[in-house]
Structure formats: C-alpha cells, structure tokens
Design an enzyme around this catalytic site. Structure first.
Site, PDB file in Angstrom:
ATOM      1  N   GLU A  88       0.798  -1.229   0.000  1.00 45.02           N
ATOM      2  CA  GLU A  88       0.000   0.000   0.000  1.00 45.02           C
ATOM      3  C   GLU A  88       0.837   1.288   0.000  1.00 45.02           C
ATOM      4  O   GLU A  88       0.580   2.210  -0.777  1.00 45.02           O
ATOM      5  CB  GLU A  88      -0.917  -0.036   1.228  1.00 45.02           C
ATOM      6  CG  GLU A  88      -1.832   1.142   1.337  1.00 45.02           C
ATOM      7  CD  GLU A  88      -2.753   1.043   2.556  1.00 45.02           C
ATOM      8  OE1 GLU A  88      -2.765  -0.008   3.225  1.00 45.02           O
ATOM      9  OE2 GLU A  88      -3.451   2.026   2.822  1.00 45.02           O
TER      10      GLU A  88
ATOM     11  N   GLY B 101     -10.999   9.478   8.130  1.00 45.54           N
ATOM     12  CA  GLY B 101     -12.332   9.558   7.524  1.00 45.54           C
ATOM     13  C   GLY B 101     -13.337   8.665   8.235  1.00 45.54           C
ATOM     14  O   GLY B 101     -14.530   8.996   8.292  1.00 45.54           O
TER      15      GLY B 101
HETATM   16  N1  ATP Z   1     -18.771   7.518  -1.206  1.00 46.50           N
HETATM   17  C1  ATP Z   1     -18.217   7.460   0.014  1.00 46.50           C
HETATM   18  N2  ATP Z   1     -18.656   6.540   0.905  1.00 46.50           N
HETATM   19  C2  ATP Z   1     -18.101   6.452   2.130  1.00 46.50           C
HETATM   20  N3  ATP Z   1     -17.077   7.250   2.545  1.00 46.50           N
HETATM   21  C3  ATP Z   1     -16.605   8.167   1.706  1.00 46.50           C
HETATM   22  C4  ATP Z   1     -17.144   8.315   0.394  1.00 46.50           C
HETATM   23  N4  ATP Z   1     -16.457   9.291  -0.242  1.00 46.50           N
HETATM   24  C5  ATP Z   1     -15.545   9.740   0.627  1.00 46.50           C
HETATM   25  N5  ATP Z   1     -15.616   9.091   1.812  1.00 46.50           N
HETATM   26  C6  ATP Z   1     -14.732   9.394   2.954  1.00 46.50           C
HETATM   27  O1  ATP Z   1     -13.480   8.838   2.616  1.00 46.50           O
HETATM   28  C7  ATP Z   1     -13.020   7.962   3.650  1.00 46.50           C
HETATM   29  C8  ATP Z   1     -12.245   6.818   3.043  1.00 46.50           C
HETATM   30  O2  ATP Z   1     -11.129   7.353   2.369  1.00 46.50           O
HETATM   31  P1  ATP Z   1     -10.171   6.428   1.473  1.00 46.50           P
HETATM   32  O3  ATP Z   1     -10.956   5.815   0.378  1.00 46.50           O
HETATM   33  O4  ATP Z   1      -8.992   7.237   1.104  1.00 46.50           O
HETATM   34  O5  ATP Z   1      -9.795   5.342   2.556  1.00 46.50           O
HETATM   35  P2  ATP Z   1      -9.551   3.770   2.418  1.00 46.50           P
HETATM   36  O6  ATP Z   1      -8.487   3.555   1.384  1.00 46.50           O
HETATM   37  O7  ATP Z   1     -10.854   3.084   2.186  1.00 46.50           O
HETATM   38  O8  ATP Z   1      -9.044   3.432   3.875  1.00 46.50           O
HETATM   39  P3  ATP Z   1      -7.577   3.023   4.403  1.00 46.50           P
HETATM   40  O9  ATP Z   1      -6.581   3.608   3.422  1.00 46.50           O
HETATM   41  O10 ATP Z   1      -7.463   3.640   5.757  1.00 46.50           O
HETATM   42  O11 ATP Z   1      -7.595   1.526   4.387  1.00 46.50           O
HETATM   43  C9  ATP Z   1     -14.270   7.546   4.403  1.00 46.50           C
HETATM   44  O12 ATP Z   1     -13.971   7.224   5.743  1.00 46.50           O
HETATM   45  C10 ATP Z   1     -15.150   8.788   4.286  1.00 46.50           C
HETATM   46  O13 ATP Z   1     -14.859   9.730   5.301  1.00 46.50           O
HETATM   47 MG    MG Z   2      -6.421   3.869   1.457  1.00 45.30          MG
END
Ligand code: ATP
Ligand code: MG
Length: 281
Positions: free
Chosen positions: A76, A127
C-alpha cells in the site's frame, strides 16, 4: 477500454484507476463491503488482461475474484507514494521533498525526499472517525450529507478558542486557534446545537488533529510542503479549508491534488504497467 487497471481496496472504499486510449486517467469507486460490485464491474470489461492491486483488503478482493484474473500485488505505502509522485507531476507541482498525509479510513503520514520515502507515523483519527462521530452525535451517516452539512455549520458555540479563555487579555498564542475542540459545551448552559454545527465541529476536530500531527512531522523533517490526499477530502471544501488554513498558520504550504482518493490505485496501475514493460523487453 484499457487492458490494465489498478485497484486499491481500502478499509472503506475500493478505488479503480485506468487509462483510456487517449492516455486520460479514469476513476471508479465502490464501497469495500460490496466487493461483488467490483467483480461485476470487472466482468463488464472483458478485455482486461492484468490487474495491479494494493490496499489492506486485497486478500478479500482476491477471494472474491477467485483466480479469475492475473493479479499483481504492490504494498500500500509503495503504491500510494508512486501514485502521489505521478499526480503531483501531472498537476505541475515540482516538489522534491514533502510530507504526504493520506486521510483514508485512518490516517497515514509519509516523508518523501527525491526517490525515497518512509512512513513516519499515523493516527486512528481519519475519515472513519468523521463518519463514526458524525453518526453517533447527529444520526447523519452518509459522507455526502456530512460534508454538505458541515460546510453550512458554525463551530463558535461548540469549540473553545484561545481568545475565549483569555477574555480581555493579550493571548500568548493566536487567539483564533482552537484551545479545546468541543470545549465550550461543558462550560456553557445550553447543550443543544444544530446538527450542521456539530458536524462542522467534528470535521474541525478531525482536520486539526491530522494537521497538528502533519506539521510536527514537517518540522522534524524540515519539509516546507504537506500534500494531503485520501477520499475524506473528496468534494469536501470545509475539511480542506480547516486543514489548509491551519497548515498556513503554521507556516507550511498545503497541497491538495485533484484526484485525492486515487493515489493508491494509480500507483498500482503504474506498477503493473512497468511490470509489463520490463517483462516484454
Ligand atoms: N462515497 C463514500 N462513501 C463512504 N465514505 C466516503 C465516500 N467518499 C468519501 N468518503 C470518505 O473517505 C473515507 C475513506 O477514504 P479512502 O478511500 O482514502 O480510505 P480507504 O483507502 O478506504 O481506507 P484506508 O486507506 O485507511 O484503508 C471515508 O472514511 C469517508 O470519510
Ligand atoms: Mg487507502
């Protein structure tokens, strides 16, 4: 449609990146708890030959796809930094040294210098915290609703500022800085606040904790720039303002790349493209 794609299966969202024939990047995202939808998307694109994958839920994606496709894994942090370098260059930023703060479900902080990078730290405030605290305090659970309402909310009846404590006196630091996130609630009469105000304050808390940490790493590494990425910033002007203003107050330069959430997916895509190039030579 392309023959190669990159997928970043994160704690909350699964992001896909690919180039079309005109070398334009395209993005799609799905909730990570619906990997069957990702499989459907892949089925609808039968020309795919190779998939670059990254992210903490890669193994679950692998299980869902059950050897249907050739998959090339990249860790990652490596994918994220590869993607960030590419996106910075694409947007015309010429930065050799920077702190990179990825606000995903949780938050991860990296230091990038030239071609090298290290993970310097992180926090569980991210998030996921924004969604979780928002849901518990107001019942609003959708990211779209949270970011829209937070934009309209006011924090001054809930947060305690430095100037609120030093009433009528000179403040030892900038009086407009937050002395205590949510700190006014416990020392004032009326505990009732509109949901939009609570959401703005939750977002303020999340943004300020992340910025405080990022600034400390920037100071430790003498980096002028802090690049903030992650889907938590997506269309989220209020969070960008909280983070941007606080970063500038602390004499660092914030950078928000346009494709906030897709650095990992882009990194996984570039990795597989490099792999194909070297294996065909
Ligand atoms: N469509 C969506 N649905 C849910 N959350 C969303 C959405 N769009 C943006 N977010 C926000 O983005 C965050 C997730 O961000 P991101 O996709 O960068 O993380 P991730 O890659 O899933 O998590 P990590 O890297 O910690 O494993 C959520 O916690 C929320 O606050
Ligand atoms: Mg991520």
């Amino acid at each position: 449609m392309t023959k190669v794609i990159g997928i970043d299966t994160g704690g909350t969202l699964t992001k896909i990146a690919y180039f079309d024939e005109q070398a334009t990047l395209h993005y799609v995202s799905f909730p990570s708890n619906d990997l069957a939808a990702v499989k459907e998307w892949l089925k609808a694109h039968p020309g795919l030959e190779d998939i670059g994958v990254t992210g903490g839920r890669t193994e679950q994606l692998r299980e869902e796809l059950r050897d249907e496709k050739a998959i090339h894994y990249i860790v990652e942090f490596e994918a994220t930094l590869k993607g960030v370098r590419y996106l910075l260059k694409k947007e015309g930023h010429c930065i050799n040294e920077s702190i990179i703060t990825n606000i995903g479900t949780g938050t991860s902080v990296h230091y990038m210098s030239g071609n090298s990078d290290i993970r310097v730290g992180g926090t569980g405030i991210g998030g996921g915290t924004l969604i979780g605290l928002s849901a518990l305090t107001t019942g609003v659970t959708e990211f779209e609703d949270i970011r829209k309402m937070a934009q309209l909310g006011k924090r001054e009846q809930i947060d305690l500022l430095v100037k609120d404590i030093y009433r009528g006196m000179d403040t030892p630091i900038d009086g407009n800085l937050t002395a205590s996130n949510f700190g006014k609630v416990g020392i004032t009469e009326d505990p009732k606040h509109p949901p939009a105000d609570i959401l703005a304050t939750v977002q303020g808390l999340v943004g300020e904790v992340i910025t405080t940490m990022s600034i400390q790493y920037a100071e430790a590494h003498q980096a002028e720039h802090i690049v903030y990425i992650g889907s938590t910033l997506s269309d989220n002007q209020h969070l960008q303002q909280v983070i941007g203003n606080y970063t500038r107050t602390k004499k660092r330069t914030p950078i928000f790349v346009g494709d906030h959430g897709f650095a990992g997916a882009v990194g996984a895509l570039l990795n597989i493209m490099e792999h194909e190039k070297t294996s065909s030579q």
